[in-house]
Design a protein around this motif. Sequence first.
Motif, PDB file in Angstrom:
ATOM      1  N   GLU A   1      29.030  32.187  42.972  1.00 31.99           N
ATOM      2  CA  GLU A   1      28.253  33.365  42.561  1.00 31.99           C
ATOM      3  C   GLU A   1      28.937  34.649  43.012  1.00 31.99           C
ATOM      4  O   GLU A   1      29.095  35.596  42.230  1.00 31.99           O
ATOM      5  N   VAL A   2      29.360  34.681  44.283  1.00 28.74           N
ATOM      6  CA  VAL A   2      30.015  35.875  44.808  1.00 28.74           C
ATOM      7  C   VAL A   2      31.360  36.095  44.117  1.00 28.74           C
ATOM      8  O   VAL A   2      31.729  37.229  43.787  1.00 28.74           O
ATOM      9  N   LEU A   3      32.092  35.010  43.857  1.00 28.07           N
ATOM     10  CA  LEU A   3      33.384  35.117  43.171  1.00 28.07           C
ATOM     11  C   LEU A   3      33.240  35.778  41.803  1.00 28.07           C
ATOM     12  O   LEU A   3      34.076  36.583  41.384  1.00 28.07           O
ATOM     13  N   SER A   4      32.176  35.444  41.117  1.00 28.77           N
ATOM     14  CA  SER A   4      31.987  35.967  39.758  1.00 28.77           C
ATOM     15  C   SER A   4      31.446  37.393  39.749  1.00 28.77           C
ATOM     16  O   SER A   4      31.674  38.151  38.806  1.00 28.77           O
ATOM     17  N   GLU A   5      30.730  37.771  40.820  1.00 25.98           N
ATOM     18  CA  GLU A   5      30.050  39.071  40.826  1.00 25.98           C
ATOM     19  C   GLU A   5      30.791  40.164  41.603  1.00 25.98           C
ATOM     20  O   GLU A   5      30.643  41.344  41.301  1.00 25.98           O
ATOM     21  N   CYS A   6      31.554  39.775  42.619  1.00 22.30           N
ATOM     22  CA  CYS A   6      32.162  40.768  43.521  1.00 22.30           C
ATOM     23  C   CYS A   6      33.305  41.508  42.835  1.00 22.30           C
ATOM     24  O   CYS A   6      34.304  40.910  42.421  1.00 22.30           O
ATOM     25  N   ARG A   7      33.165  42.811  42.729  1.00 27.72           N
ATOM     26  CA  ARG A   7      34.199  43.643  42.097  1.00 27.72           C
ATOM     27  C   ARG A   7      35.552  43.475  42.785  1.00 27.72           C
ATOM     28  O   ARG A   7      36.587  43.399  42.134  1.00 27.72           O
ATOM     29  N   LEU A   8      35.521  43.454  44.110  1.00 28.00           N
ATOM     30  CA  LEU A   8      36.763  43.416  44.876  1.00 28.00           C
ATOM     31  C   LEU A   8      37.527  42.112  44.643  1.00 28.00           C
ATOM     32  O   LEU A   8      38.746  42.111  44.455  1.00 28.00           O
ATOM     33  N   LEU A   9      36.809  40.984  44.645  1.00 27.23           N
ATOM     34  CA  LEU A   9      37.454  39.687  44.430  1.00 27.23           C
ATOM     35  C   LEU A   9      37.948  39.556  42.990  1.00 27.23           C
ATOM     36  O   LEU A   9      39.045  39.034  42.749  1.00 27.23           O
ATOM     37  N   SER A  10      37.144  40.039  42.041  1.00 31.10           N
ATOM     38  CA  SER A  10      37.554  39.968  40.624  1.00 31.10           C
ATOM     39  C   SER A  10      38.811  40.804  40.386  1.00 31.10           C
ATOM     40  O   SER A  10      39.729  40.387  39.676  1.00 31.10           O
ATOM     41  N   TYR A  11      38.841  41.966  41.008  1.00 28.66           N
ATOM     42  CA  TYR A  11      39.993  42.858  40.868  1.00 28.66           C
ATOM     43  C   TYR A  11      41.261  42.203  41.415  1.00 28.66           C
ATOM     44  O   TYR A  11      42.311  42.176  40.765  1.00 28.66           O
ATOM     45  N   THR A  12      41.151  41.620  42.631  1.00 31.90           N
ATOM     46  CA  THR A  12      42.318  41.033  43.290  1.00 31.90           C
ATOM     47  C   THR A  12      42.758  39.731  42.626  1.00 31.90           C
ATOM     48  O   THR A  12      43.912  39.322  42.776  1.00 31.90           O
ATOM     49  N   SER A  13      41.872  39.076  41.914  1.00 32.87           N
ATOM     50  CA  SER A  13      42.224  37.801  41.267  1.00 32.87           C
ATOM     51  C   SER A  13      43.219  37.996  40.113  1.00 32.87           C
ATOM     52  O   SER A  13      43.847  37.040  39.664  1.00 32.87           O
ATOM     53  N   GLN A  14      43.371  39.234  39.647  1.00 34.38           N
ATOM     54  CA  GLN A  14      44.336  39.507  38.575  1.00 34.38           C
ATOM     55  C   GLN A  14      45.767  39.448  39.138  1.00 34.38           C
ATOM     56  O   GLN A  14      46.094  40.137  40.099  1.00 34.38           O
ATOM     57  N   VAL A  15      46.596  38.625  38.507  1.00 33.30           N
ATOM     58  CA  VAL A  15      47.974  38.453  38.972  1.00 33.30           C
ATOM     59  C   VAL A  15      48.722  39.788  38.952  1.00 33.30           C
ATOM     60  O   VAL A  15      49.508  40.095  39.860  1.00 33.30           O
ATOM     61  N   SER A  16      48.471  40.589  37.935  1.00 36.12           N
ATOM     62  CA  SER A  16      49.174  41.876  37.825  1.00 36.12           C
ATOM     63  C   SER A  16      48.864  42.783  39.016  1.00 36.12           C
ATOM     64  O   SER A  16      49.735  43.537  39.482  1.00 36.12           O
ATOM     65  N   ILE A  17      47.637  42.711  39.527  1.00 38.27           N
ATOM     66  CA  ILE A  17      47.250  43.524  40.684  1.00 38.27           C
ATOM     67  C   ILE A  17      47.968  43.034  41.937  1.00 38.27           C
ATOM     68  O   ILE A  17      48.511  43.831  42.708  1.00 38.27           O
ATOM     69  N   ARG A  18      47.982  41.699  42.121  1.00 41.06           N
ATOM     70  CA  ARG A  18      48.676  41.158  43.296  1.00 41.06           C
ATOM     71  C   ARG A  18      50.169  41.475  43.242  1.00 41.06           C
ATOM     72  O   ARG A  18      50.799  41.792  44.248  1.00 41.06           O
ATOM     73  N   MET A  19      50.753  41.398  42.041  1.00 44.88           N
ATOM     74  CA  MET A  19      52.172  41.714  41.887  1.00 44.88           C
ATOM     75  C   MET A  19      52.447  43.199  42.179  1.00 44.88           C
ATOM     76  O   MET A  19      53.459  43.548  42.773  1.00 44.88           O
ATOM     77  N   SER A  20      51.525  44.036  41.775  1.00 46.18           N
ATOM     78  CA  SER A  20      51.674  45.474  42.030  1.00 46.18           C
ATOM     79  C   SER A  20      51.674  45.748  43.532  1.00 46.18           C
ATOM     80  O   SER A  20      52.507  46.501  44.039  1.00 46.18           O
ATOM     81  N   PHE A  21      50.717  45.106  44.249  1.00 50.80           N
ATOM     82  CA  PHE A  21      50.673  45.241  45.708  1.00 50.80           C
ATOM     83  C   PHE A  21      51.980  44.738  46.323  1.00 50.80           C
ATOM     84  O   PHE A  21      52.566  45.390  47.191  1.00 50.80           O
ATOM     85  N   LEU A  22      52.442  43.569  45.877  1.00 54.31           N
ATOM     86  CA  LEU A  22      53.650  42.964  46.435  1.00 54.31           C
ATOM     87  C   LEU A  22      54.866  43.872  46.231  1.00 54.31           C
ATOM     88  O   LEU A  22      55.642  44.111  47.158  1.00 54.31           O
ATOM     89  N   PHE A  23      55.029  44.368  45.033  1.00 54.23           N
ATOM     90  CA  PHE A  23      56.165  45.229  44.691  1.00 54.23           C
ATOM     91  C   PHE A  23      56.184  46.477  45.580  1.00 54.23           C
ATOM     92  O   PHE A  23      57.211  46.869  46.128  1.00 54.23           O
ATOM     93  N   ARG A  24      55.018  47.096  45.747  1.00 53.60           N
ATOM     94  CA  ARG A  24      54.932  48.327  46.531  1.00 53.60           C
ATOM     95  C   ARG A  24      55.122  48.069  48.030  1.00 53.60           C
ATOM     96  O   ARG A  24      55.743  48.852  48.735  1.00 53.60           O
ATOM     97  N   LEU A  25      54.589  46.947  48.500  1.00 55.84           N
ATOM     98  CA  LEU A  25      54.737  46.613  49.922  1.00 55.84           C
ATOM     99  C   LEU A  25      56.203  46.446  50.311  1.00 55.84           C
ATOM    100  O   LEU A  25      56.641  46.906  51.370  1.00 55.84           O
ATOM    101  N   ILE A  26      56.965  45.773  49.427  1.00 52.72           N
ATOM    102  CA  ILE A  26      58.385  45.559  49.711  1.00 52.72           C
ATOM    103  C   ILE A  26      59.161  46.871  49.571  1.00 52.72           C
ATOM    104  O   ILE A  26      60.127  47.117  50.292  1.00 52.72           O
ATOM    105  N   ASN A  27      58.699  47.717  48.700  1.00 48.36           N
ATOM    106  CA  ASN A  27      59.423  48.958  48.379  1.00 48.36           C
ATOM    107  C   ASN A  27      59.287  50.031  49.457  1.00 48.36           C
ATOM    108  O   ASN A  27      60.148  50.895  49.602  1.00 48.36           O
ATOM    109  N   ILE A  28      58.193  49.986  50.219  1.00 50.18           N
ATOM    110  CA  ILE A  28      57.931  51.089  51.163  1.00 50.18           C
ATOM    111  C   ILE A  28      58.509  50.832  52.556  1.00 50.18           C
ATOM    112  O   ILE A  28      58.414  51.689  53.438  1.00 50.18           O
ATOM    113  N   ILE A  29      59.109  49.652  52.772  1.00 51.79           N
ATOM    114  CA  ILE A  29      59.704  49.371  54.088  1.00 51.79           C
ATOM    115  C   ILE A  29      61.159  48.933  53.934  1.00 51.79           C
ATOM    116  O   ILE A  29      61.542  48.356  52.916  1.00 51.79           O
TER     117      ILE A  29
END
Length: 765
Positions: free
Chosen positions: A616-644
């Motif tokens: 229920e929480v997985l389907s309703e929580c904005r934060l979890l739904s947002y992070t479940s998108q591969v493109s979002i995780r890839m965006s975080f990963l790309f930026r994390l590596i780029n800033i250090i």
Amino acid sequence: MAAASGRGRRANNVVSQIRRGQVTGRGLTRGAQMSETLLKERDRRAKWNGIPQLLKKLFVNSHPNSDLSQCQSILKEISPLLSMEAMAIVTEEKKPTHEFTFPNTYTFDLFGGVDLLVEILMRPTLFSQKKKLKVSDDLIKDCLSILYNTCICTEGVTKRLAERSDFVLYLFTLMSNKQTFLQTATLIEDILGVKKEMIQLEDIPNLCSLVSSFDQQQLANFCRILSVTISELDTESDDKNTLLAKNAQQKNNLGPSRAEVNQATLLNISGFIERLCKLATRKVSETTGPSSFLQELEEWYTWLDNALVLDALMRVASEEAESSTESSDESGLANSSARTQLPQSMKIMHEIMYKVEVLYVLCVLLMGRQRNQVHKMIAEFKLIPGLNNLFDKLIWRKHSASTLVLHGHNQNCDCSPDISLKIQFLRLLQSFSDHHENKYLLLNSHELDELSVIALRANIPEVEAVVNTDRSLVCDGKKGLLTRLLQVMKKEPAESSFRFWQARAVESFLRGATSYADQMFLLRRGLLEHILYCIVDSECKSRDVLQSYFDLLGELMKFNIDAFKRFNKYVNSDEKFNIFLNQINSSLVDSNMLVRCIALSLDRFENQSDDMKVAEVLSECRLLSYTSQVSIRMSFLFRLINIIHVQTLTQENVSCLNTSLVILMLARRKGKLPFYLHTLQEMEYTDKYPGFILNNFHSLLRFWQQHYLNKDKDSTCLENSSCISFSYWKETVNVLLSPDRTSPCAIISYIDEAYMDLEREFSEE
């Protein structure tokens, strides 16, 4: 005019001769070598105020076989000339801009006064124990007072004294005399503040008996000195505090540092920690009575070091000035009120200033190599329950109109004793709780029972540390220290400087292996809603505060489905959610620990999706739904590596590297590591930087191996924060760094040879 000019040149010639002699050691080195006639002739023209003549007289009366009886009367003539200039600095906060700003102290030093006083003070060391020379307390006081005033006014004097190790160690022996303690302690503190090389406490003669002889007020003052001897000297600028530089320094420094040796020396002094705990937790009413207290303050005032006393005296003066314009009856009442209230107000502030020093020493020892030994002692001596009892009346007391602050500051200034005590208290709580089972002493028995009930209802094992906590050592009263802290945290104004420290202190309680019961204990008290209010509704702008909130939020929500449900209930609109995302994205260095928590939690929840509540929480929580998108995780990963980059890695941003590794470890578990690496390659080409990100990541991982596979490195923090075994961390790094270009999980497979740049040696350039 020509004659006057000639006289000026002759005076300057004398000065230059003395200066040259002091540098070379030849010729004229001190004023006592000059004739009385010459000194008198030059004095009026050069405006030396008779100081060189007095010093010559002092020199004659202080030879090794003299009884020093005449010296004090000579110093009484010199002292007012110097104290007048020192007073100008203390009261007006003037800083010497050049050597002639304070001519009397400059002249005193120029004609050898400083060296002469050092010789007088150390005269007893020239005699055997049988033929011990006695220097009177009053003479010692005058020498110390004049030396201190000269240090204040004349640049370079303090550094010169600091270079005399024999003198510095001898000063400690003078602290055994209660009559000269305050003056000695103040001068030592100044000298150690500029000393290039940290002194070794074990070199101080009879240190154990010296410390044992101190009363409680002296011990608190001694803590001001100790703080300089047990803290690592941070001589490097911020841009040099990289992990590369620190690792190189550790390789060169074999064995413990001087600060660590000094910490061990203190812990070997019998009863030392117990006395500090008593000092930290005593109540104001237990301190010395008003008469002896005010007598001590008078000493401080004479000594010109305590700006607090000046502030108090000026306040009395202003109150009396105001009251003089009133009727006689009102005037008498006002004066009476000021005189009766002032001592108690000063008494409280005096106690606060002491506690700041004591808490600082305890805090440093808690972070040192003997941490477990210190923990055991301060638990046994009930430091935490004692601080809990002081919390409302002293530590987090409300400011009143009579609250004294340091001269030249206001009561909201970070330099004021009230503020310093709160910050030092919060730092102590952070150090005490951080990855240590004693953290449960911050609760009372009722709150410990609450943790047990939470675990029972959730059908999970009770945390072993909770079961093993000695109930006789926990907080007493209706609320424990952690609960009290949460209450003031929720009331803290938006612009408060305490928000950062409060969040850090609470976060340290949650650090270590994730505990559902600990999280629920804090969730029940509205902590999550408070954090979200600060991040979303008040749109906090402070980077430091935001980072501490994100870190705390990550620890509070990690793997806790109830926390994500509460999050969704609070962030219940697209507008609020977008504000939250903007705060995260505005500085990924600050928010990366929260990003890591969300990624880890999402991974666990996806594996528990057969549970109705989780689904229920997985389907309703904005934060979890947002992070479940591969493109979002890839965006975080790309930026994390780029800033250090390896050359810019610090203790603050190395977490970005570990967060990027967590994202890739989770991908590897699901067999998606090649897809992630291929996507990173495509993102590089899209940004027209082929090979840049992957080359950088390859270098970062090589450094990771050097840094985290060091035998002295504790890897449990990485395991606890991720619930992923360290062996899997190492395996994943090895797979990513594989030199096999045919491996679909090796970084090298995704860098075209034309853009490959993998073999550079690490340097700090």
